[in-house]
Write a protein that holds these residues in place. Sequence first.
Motif, PDB file in Angstrom:
ATOM      1  N   SER A 254       0.826  -1.196   0.000  1.00  0.00           N
ATOM      2  CA  SER A 254       0.000   0.000   0.000  1.00  0.00           C
ATOM      3  C   SER A 254       0.873   1.264   0.000  1.00  0.00           C
ATOM      4  O   SER A 254       0.662   2.190  -0.795  1.00  0.00           O
ATOM      5  N   GLU A 255       1.866   1.281   0.870  1.00  0.00           N
ATOM      6  CA  GLU A 255       2.761   2.440   0.933  1.00  0.00           C
ATOM      7  C   GLU A 255       3.616   2.562  -0.333  1.00  0.00           C
ATOM      8  O   GLU A 255       3.827   3.664  -0.849  1.00  0.00           O
ATOM      9  N   ALA A 256       4.069   1.410  -0.828  1.00  0.00           N
ATOM     10  CA  ALA A 256       4.985   1.441  -1.983  1.00  0.00           C
ATOM     11  C   ALA A 256       4.288   1.967  -3.229  1.00  0.00           C
ATOM     12  O   ALA A 256       4.844   2.811  -3.943  1.00  0.00           O
ATOM     13  N   VAL A 257       3.053   1.497  -3.496  1.00  0.00           N
ATOM     14  CA  VAL A 257       2.384   1.949  -4.725  1.00  0.00           C
ATOM     15  C   VAL A 257       2.021   3.427  -4.606  1.00  0.00           C
ATOM     16  O   VAL A 257       2.065   4.163  -5.596  1.00  0.00           O
ATOM     17  N   THR A 258       1.693   3.855  -3.391  1.00  0.00           N
ATOM     18  CA  THR A 258       1.362   5.271  -3.188  1.00  0.00           C
ATOM     19  C   THR A 258       2.531   6.158  -3.590  1.00  0.00           C
ATOM     20  O   THR A 258       2.353   7.192  -4.234  1.00  0.00           O
ATOM     21  N   GLN A 259       3.740   5.721  -3.217  1.00  0.00           N
ATOM     22  CA  GLN A 259       4.943   6.479  -3.581  1.00  0.00           C
ATOM     23  C   GLN A 259       5.114   6.581  -5.088  1.00  0.00           C
ATOM     24  O   GLN A 259       5.795   7.473  -5.579  1.00  0.00           O
TER      25      GLN A 259
ATOM     26  N   GLU B  55      -7.589   1.964  -5.500  1.00  0.00           N
ATOM     27  CA  GLU B  55      -8.075   1.760  -6.877  1.00  0.00           C
ATOM     28  C   GLU B  55      -7.558   0.464  -7.494  1.00  0.00           C
ATOM     29  O   GLU B  55      -7.936   0.110  -8.611  1.00  0.00           O
ATOM     30  N   LEU B  56      -6.671  -0.239  -6.779  1.00  0.00           N
ATOM     31  CA  LEU B  56      -6.135  -1.491  -7.328  1.00  0.00           C
ATOM     32  C   LEU B  56      -7.253  -2.513  -7.484  1.00  0.00           C
ATOM     33  O   LEU B  56      -8.178  -2.561  -6.689  1.00  0.00           O
ATOM     34  N   GLY B  57      -7.143  -3.370  -8.500  1.00  0.00           N
ATOM     35  CA  GLY B  57      -8.107  -4.469  -8.633  1.00  0.00           C
ATOM     36  C   GLY B  57      -8.577  -4.664 -10.056  1.00  0.00           C
ATOM     37  O   GLY B  57      -8.091  -4.006 -10.987  1.00  0.00           O
ATOM     38  N   ALA B  58      -9.518  -5.603 -10.226  1.00  0.00           N
ATOM     39  CA  ALA B  58     -10.008  -6.000 -11.553  1.00  0.00           C
ATOM     40  C   ALA B  58     -10.346  -4.769 -12.383  1.00  0.00           C
ATOM     41  O   ALA B  58     -10.990  -3.841 -11.909  1.00  0.00           O
ATOM     42  N   ASP B  59      -9.908  -4.796 -13.642  1.00  0.00           N
ATOM     43  CA  ASP B  59     -10.074  -3.647 -14.539  1.00  0.00           C
ATOM     44  C   ASP B  59     -10.659  -4.166 -15.855  1.00  0.00           C
ATOM     45  O   ASP B  59      -9.953  -4.323 -16.856  1.00  0.00           O
ATOM     46  N   PRO B  60     -11.985  -4.445 -15.874  1.00  0.00           N
ATOM     47  CA  PRO B  60     -12.581  -5.069 -17.067  1.00  0.00           C
ATOM     48  C   PRO B  60     -12.450  -4.203 -18.323  1.00  0.00           C
ATOM     49  O   PRO B  60     -12.328  -4.760 -19.425  1.00  0.00           O
TER      50      PRO B  60
END
Lengths: 409, 409
Positions: free
Chosen positions: A161-166, A173-178
């Motif tokens: 969570s912290e790493a992607v925020t950086q 917003e992460l997750g399935a992206d149809p």
Amino acid sequence: MDLEASFTRCFDGLAAIDGGTTTPGTGWNRFAWTEEDLAARAWFRAEAALLDLSVSDDRNGNLWAWWGWPAPAAVVTGSHLDTVPAGGAFDGALGLVSALVAVAALRHRGVRPRRPLAVVAFADEEGARFNTPTFGSRLLTGSLDPATVLARRDGDGVTISEAVTQADVDPLELGADPEALARIGVFVELHVEQGRGLADLDAPVALATGIWPHGRWRLTLDGAANHAGTTGLADRRDPMLVAAAAVEAARAAARTNDAIATVGRLRVEPNSANAIPSRVDAWLDARAPDAERLDRLVATWRRAVEDAAAEHGVEVAVEGESRTAGADFDGGLRERMGATLQREGIGYAELPTGAGHDAGILSAHVPAGMLFVRNPTGVSHSPFERAEISDCVTGVRALAAVLEDLLCA
Amino acid sequence: MDLEASFTRCFDGLAAIDGGTTTPGTGWNRFAWTEEDLAARAWFRAEAALLDLSVSDDRNGNLWAWWGWPAPAAVVTGSHLDTVPAGGAFDGALGLVSALVAVAALRHRGVRPRRPLAVVAFADEEGARFNTPTFGSRLLTGSLDPATVLARRDGDGVTISEAVTQADVDPLELGADPEALARIGVFVELHVEQGRGLADLDAPVALATGIWPHGRWRLTLDGAANHAGTTGLADRRDPMLVAAAAVEAARAAARTNDAIATVGRLRVEPNSANAIPSRVDAWLDARAPDAERLDRLVATWRRAVEDAAAEHGVEVAVEGESRTAGADFDGGLRERMGATLQREGIGYAELPTGAGHDAGILSAHVPAGMLFVRNPTGVSHSPFERAEISDCVTGVRALAAVLEDLLCA
């Protein structure tokens, strides 16, 4: 257009980010969302801009460079920017560089696509930092629930969570992206081969037939710490002896099942030369042509480990850490790719692989295929991984031909 | 005088410094010259002061608490304050606490020594921090040349030279100390037993007959890093398989030589679950009743390792890291100590040991002996090391009787 010069310029730019050169040395360490990874992502954006491709991030941190307007059923090619610890210069990088040079070649020869094309750099394919391989493609396809991994920490205690925020990716917003998935009409990934299949078959490229089922198991062996200089052999409960049996049993079980198995990681406590260890953890990585043989391999291994543990008075626990079902790549696409290569006069072989790839994840949802480029030594996940420049150029030619066929049919 | 109460008070004070209690838990970590070690040294000074003993450091950081004026041919007893990583509460500590309580008991009953007595806390007996066991006693006796070790570093990169300076010991003053050695007329060390010898023989204390020859060898196995998922078994040069063979060969060679051998420490590179290791380092600790059997053990082990390395295409190097000749304790002193215990009505056994001790180092120069106190489980170098309080009190009584005999004869 001089493919070799274009390839070399483009490849050297990425290789320079971490490790400095393509000469084997201490290896590349580009882990997801780190400074090195962000530099590689900036490199990707800059290279795409040189080709007039428009770049956008998706919700999962995957980077897309579009030729034409983003739309459903596009032709997509790509790979990943991240590496394993002390990795090679080619794994992931070769697929992205080849994709960019192939697009340049198609443009150069005036190809007019009938559908859009995207070059995609999937996020965190190796999973080296958070033990989450094929992170970007599994999230996109909905096969990884972000809630189950967001709290995982790297070696410094930083969460995903912290790493992607950086990296300016919103963890919520992460997750399935149809929508993103629907834009992929077909996916082709070029990758350096990670074994000696092509070297032995004397062919520059291969079409992948499929990916072997694969699993990782963690073995925990609890014995009794004791003084190495005073404890009689009969009074010992030494988990190191059971770990040794586990290493040997993995090799034996792989051999009898025409499979491969590796114990590449151990943790010994207290790991002191004059102390019998209290505990050893060992990790089994096993891959087999089919699920039945993989199950048989692990069951055989486990029995051997339990026998050794009983003999040495050691407590044993085996925990499955991950398991992937493997993949069979789309037969129609492979046939079509093969026909294209024949038309181009490019000799090729067909090979399965034991390695996971984003193409394997996507193959459950869209037609997907892979091109492997010959690796003269078979060495991969190592600074000594390499590919001859002539084979890399053949790979670019093969990929360009396949993309042109898919774009213009 | 209530020996049990005196012992418990004194022992708990030292145990409280690191680890907090004598209940097995995470263990004691008092490494030479660290804050914990300095706290233990302060504890020793304070306890000596309670007994009106005068304390002085020698040039090698050993602490001496004198009853009477320091002079040649004194009766000396003691042990060490430092521990192995996650060590037990008794190893070293029991000998010092028992020495202090024994002196208190002798004073309490009005013993008038005919020669001086010293309680000595030898510096860095375990050698856990710098891989320099029996540091203080080997320097004092001149059997360790400080120039060969001053630059050794701990896990944080601190050199011995820097570490001793922090403890107010001048690194330039380290080395042979013939005056200090001449003050030792006889040396007796009490120590918790580190095996199950006394538990099996049902005796509370033992006289040590000698220390087995002992050595440590470092095995370096160089293979080839590669991808665990794509490299065929035949294409691997996996050093982990050779390390496994080395672990098993150590046990087998120990068994056939009536000796003991341990592989308690491994280092795996890159130590990643999905990579065949490039290199494994392993340490062999071996001890045997005599030098011939120790040599035979190591030669047998080495042949087995070299055979496995040849089978797996792995390069092997074996380097001797340390070797001690073992020790036979002075027969006259042992006889005299035995006679004293008989007079006191204390049942005892006689046992050799595979562990090194400061008494073993001193035995090459002065009459030296050891008393072992029963260890009900035999566990040592572990937080679960223990001794019954009744056996500890018997140990104090035995030591006091031996010291009185030596002081007053």
